[in-house]
Design an enzyme around this catalytic site. Structure first.
Site, PDB file in Angstrom:
ATOM      1  N   ASP A 284      40.506  44.802  41.683  1.00 45.81           N
ATOM      2  CA  ASP A 284      39.408  43.845  41.812  1.00 45.81           C
ATOM      3  C   ASP A 284      39.306  43.485  43.293  1.00 45.81           C
ATOM      4  O   ASP A 284      40.156  43.864  44.111  1.00 45.81           O
ATOM      5  CB  ASP A 284      39.616  42.626  40.917  1.00 45.81           C
ATOM      6  CG  ASP A 284      38.275  41.931  40.627  1.00 45.81           C
ATOM      7  OD1 ASP A 284      37.282  42.200  41.339  1.00 45.81           O
ATOM      8  OD2 ASP A 284      38.204  41.111  39.697  1.00 45.81           O
TER       9      ASP A 284
HETATM   10  C1  NOJ Z   1      35.127  40.270  41.575  1.00 38.05           C
HETATM   11  C2  NOJ Z   1      34.928  40.238  40.097  1.00 38.05           C
HETATM   12  O1  NOJ Z   1      36.077  39.709  39.462  1.00 38.05           O
HETATM   13  C3  NOJ Z   1      34.630  41.596  39.489  1.00 38.05           C
HETATM   14  O2  NOJ Z   1      34.322  41.432  38.141  1.00 38.05           O
HETATM   15  C4  NOJ Z   1      33.524  42.266  40.246  1.00 38.05           C
HETATM   16  O3  NOJ Z   1      33.228  43.514  39.654  1.00 38.05           O
HETATM   17  C5  NOJ Z   1      33.932  42.420  41.685  1.00 38.05           C
HETATM   18  N1  NOJ Z   1      34.178  41.107  42.272  1.00 38.05           N
HETATM   19  C6  NOJ Z   1      32.861  43.146  42.509  1.00 38.05           C
HETATM   20  O4  NOJ Z   1      31.745  42.382  42.627  1.00 38.05           O
END
Ligand code: NOJ
Length: 742
Positions: A284
């Site tokens: 993430d």
């Molecule tokens: C953080 C989020 O937790 C995740 O779900 C997302 O895909 C990414 N950022 C990218 O935007």
């Protein structure tokens, strides 16, 4: 023998336990040949993902030399680069790199790209897998036409805490329903399969157990037994992997003390080992570097070492890999085989997508324009939007409203809202707010020419001012019927949007009181990204319709339901608590040694003395304009053996005049087990359309496989014994019978 086992093991670890089809052999050969040509730095480049300079969905680090890094082969993927023009520009730069390896463009296409669909939790309330697959298909068609290869969806986190802002992105609290939805969404995104021009690579996230963040606070720790992890939180991920999800994203949380990003057990042992997952795992946003904050890694060097060895293949935005992996490999701390495995997985997806054959396959501007908001896509959006709406209350059948009602008042902060209907996790395009159909517009199109519409805002959703109440009351008094549209703001749920209070915000419930006091028939519409608490309204408003955030066609879909062109069929995918103090409250809990049987049986019982034992609205609940009556359950036998099946059947009669769709739900309880079992578990459901006055038989086949669970050794088994079977209209309103597995 040992050697064969070791090779087999290596094949599994490296993700090469594929079929032997000619296409597969060709891809494997291509991946292997390319890997041989690559320098270590080029390999590490493939494991590196940056955010584009135009939009961000996390805290940005600006290096300022993005283009030169792409040209040097130091970037494998970009996120948040949108549109044919921009993706093409960056792809052209990537093709100037030594090995001309194309970039993968990823983005959060969570509930639509240009045509916006209901928020995922809303869609889950439709319980309609085909409609959810269709919505994901449209999203994929539009996004892939815009140069995007990969969506960071579906989010398949089970969530039992509505304070957590991200419940809006998932499918609610149930692992069985969540697994079916995970599969439908993966199928929808990936369509005919990678390689097709309208396929978008899916990404099951957040692996794992992110939905169980303590207290519902986003990014918080998760502490749970491995059995609970396997029984409740992993099944939708397993379903996504089985459906062929191209990628997984790990999560921000730690699980029992080990951050998910550095967690070898979940990534290597379970996902890539037991489940034989062949895709790649992206971290993430910044989650590799964040292991330092967790107190798990001393610095970025150690974080890269831990994440890579644990099976995180691509680093989203923390720059830990690009800065440290080379040294780690040279020092022997990360083996070349680990790098080759990760890079092989990433390259494989690029080959499967057809990007080596044609890096501009998704870069056709004419196709891009033709796909945006086209009529067919809008029809799919309206279809699932109305299926997602849940009718919570309808006293004296005040709904549906007549289209010739005379004068109708539309009141409330969201009555004329357009852009808000988009909900969180969707992109705001310059001209798109105007395309979103407001409730006002939807109603206007629906009613007869003679019907007069009145409007008063009453208050803003966060207001403390009651200044608009008098006008709202006047408008209500002048109307024959009142539609009152309230809720939480669209940005009050989503990432980093946890709330300790989930009451209707501001003075909205006071506005409802003032309007209901006029004595007029009032239908309260609640827009929200999570279950909210609204007890006064629940107890006093004659009709309540839960509308989530429904997307582009919101106003049309709501009007379809309010005026009876669509008979509401949605069922709640999450329990709605009476108050925050009940959280977590979910239907599939254990019985405990001192279960309370009802609200007057609470002493020395597992209950609060000052709260009901029941939620306000249970999982699976939702009304219809039809009136469904269930017969008792008929079982084909009283007992059966593994290998055999039994049938549980009911007849459902529509006692009303209006035809409608009912979601008939099957739950099972294992009365005694080697580990304690939930009081009910959803094991099946069927959606049946029943005309007014008609009766239909609905039957479910039950086999021993439906009775499996994870025992204390984490073995997925069934055990002989007595079971209860329940069939009904919600998790609480059921008929029951018993059978034995011999
Ligand atoms: C953080 C989020 O937790 C995740 O779900 C997302 O895909 C990414 N950022 C990218 O935007």
């Amino acid at each position: 023998m040992k050697r064969i086992a070791a090779i087999a093991c290596l094949l599994i670890i490296t993700g090469y336990a594929y079929s032997q089809s000619p296409a597969e052999k060709k891809i494997r050969k291509s991946v292997d040949s390319l890997l041989k040509l690559m320098t270590l730095d080029e390999k590490i480049g493939q494991m590196n993902q940056y955010n584009g300079p135009w939009a961000a969905t996390g805290p940005l680090t600006n290096d300022g030399n993005l283009l030169s890094q792409i040209k040097e082969g130091k970037v494998g993927s970009m996120l948040n680069v949108t549109g044919v023009k921009r993706t093409r520009e960056l792809q052209e730069v990537a093709l100037q790199s030594r090995l001309k390896i194309p970039l993968l463009f990823g983005q959060d296409i969570i509930h639509g790209y240009r045509t916006i669909f209901p928020i995922p939790l809303g869609e889950a309330a439709s319980w309609n897998l085909a409609a959810m697959e269709a919505s994901a298909r449209v999203a994929a068609t539009e996004a892939s036409a815009s140069g995007i290869h990969w969506t960071f969806a579906p989010m398949v986190d089970i969530a039992r805490d509505p304070r957590w802002g991200r419940v809006m992105e998932g499918a609610g609290e149930d692992p069985y329903l969540g697994s079916l939805i995970a599969k439908a969404r993966v199928n929808g995104f990936q369509g005919k399969g990678l390689g097709d021009t309208s396929a978008l690579m899916a990404c099951a996230k957040h692996f794992a157990a992110y939905g169980a963040a303590v207290g519902g606070r986003d990014y918080n720790s998760v502490d749970m037994s491995l059995r609970q992890l396997h029984e409740t939180y992993l099944p939708p991920f397993k379903a996504a992997a089985e459906a062929g999800a191209a990628t997984f994203m790990n999560s921000f949380n730690d699980i029992n003390g080990i951050p998910a990003t550095g967690n070898k057990y979940i990534q290597r042992d379970i996902l890539k080992g037991q489940w034989k997952f062949k895709g790649f795992v992206v971290s993430d946003w910044g989650s590799i570097g964040e292991m330092i904050n967790h107190g798990y890694s001393k610095n970025n060097y150690e974080a890269a070492f831990q994440a890579a060895n644990a099976g995180s293949d691509m680093d989203m935005e923390s720059r830990s890999y690009i800065q440290n992996l080379s040294r780690l490999v040279k020092e022997g701390k990360v083996k070349m085989s680990v790098i080759d495995d990760a890079v092989g997985r990433i390259l494989r997806k690029k080959f499967e997508m057809g990007l080596f054959a044609d890096p501009y396959k998704f870069s056709n501007e004419n196709r891009e324009k033709a796909q945006w908001n086209n009529a067919e896509h809008l029809a799919v959006s309206r279809d699932i939007a109305r299926k997602s709406i849940v009718l919570l209350k309808n006293e004296h059948h005040i709904l549906p409203v007549s289209k010739q009602a005379g004068t109708i008042a539309l009141i409330g902060p969201f009555a004329k809202a357009q852009g808000d209907n988009r909900g969180f996790w969707s992109y705001e395009w310059p001209d798109d707010s105007l395309r979103m159909v407001s409730l006002w517009q939807g109603v206007q199109k629906k009613v007869s020419a003679e019907t007069k519409l009145l409007y008063a805002k009453g208050c803003d959703f966060m207001d403390s001012s009651r200044a608009g109440f008098a006008e709202a009351v006047e408008v209500a008094k002048a109307a024959y019927f009142v539609i009152l549209s309230v809720g939480e703001g669209p940005n009050m749920s989503g990432e980093a949007k946890s709330r300790s209070s989930i009451q209707l915000p501001g003075v909205q419930e006071e506005l409802i009181k003032a309007v209901v006091a006029t004595g007029k028939p009032v239908a309260v519409l609640i827009s929200a990204g999570r279950p909210l608490v609204f007890n006064w309204t629940a107890d006093h408003a004659p009709a309540i319709v839960y509308t989530w955030w429904l997307g582009t066609e919101a106003g049309n879909a709501i009007a379809d339901v309010l005026f009876g062109d669509y008979n509401p069929s949605g069922k709640l995918p999450m329990s709605f608590p009476v108050t925050e103090g009940q959280i977590p409250i979910y239907y599939n809990h254990y019985n405990t040694g001192r279960p309370a049987q009802n609200d007057s049986d609470k002493f020395y019982r597992s209950a609060y003395t000052d709260l009901s034992i029941y939620p306000k609205y249970p999982f699976g609940y939702g009304l219809s304009y039809a009136d469904f009556e269930y017969s008792d359950i008929r079982l084909s036998a009283k007992s059966f053996k593994p290998g055999q099946t039994i049938t549980a059947a009911v007849t459902v009669t529509n006692k009303g005049n209006t035809g409608g769709t009912e979601t008939v739900q099957l739950y099972i309880r294992d009365l005694t087990g080697s580990v304690v079992r939930p009081v009910k578990e959803l094991k099946g459901f069927q959606q049946v359309y029943i005309k007014g006055g008609e009766t239909k038989e609905v039957s479910f086949t039950i086999s021993a496989n439906d009775l499996r669970f994870y025992n204390d050794q984490l073995k997925y088994i069934y055990e002989p014994g007595d079971f209860k079977v329940f069939i009904g209209t919600s998790s609480r309103d059921v008929k029951e019978a018993g059978f034995e597995l011999r």
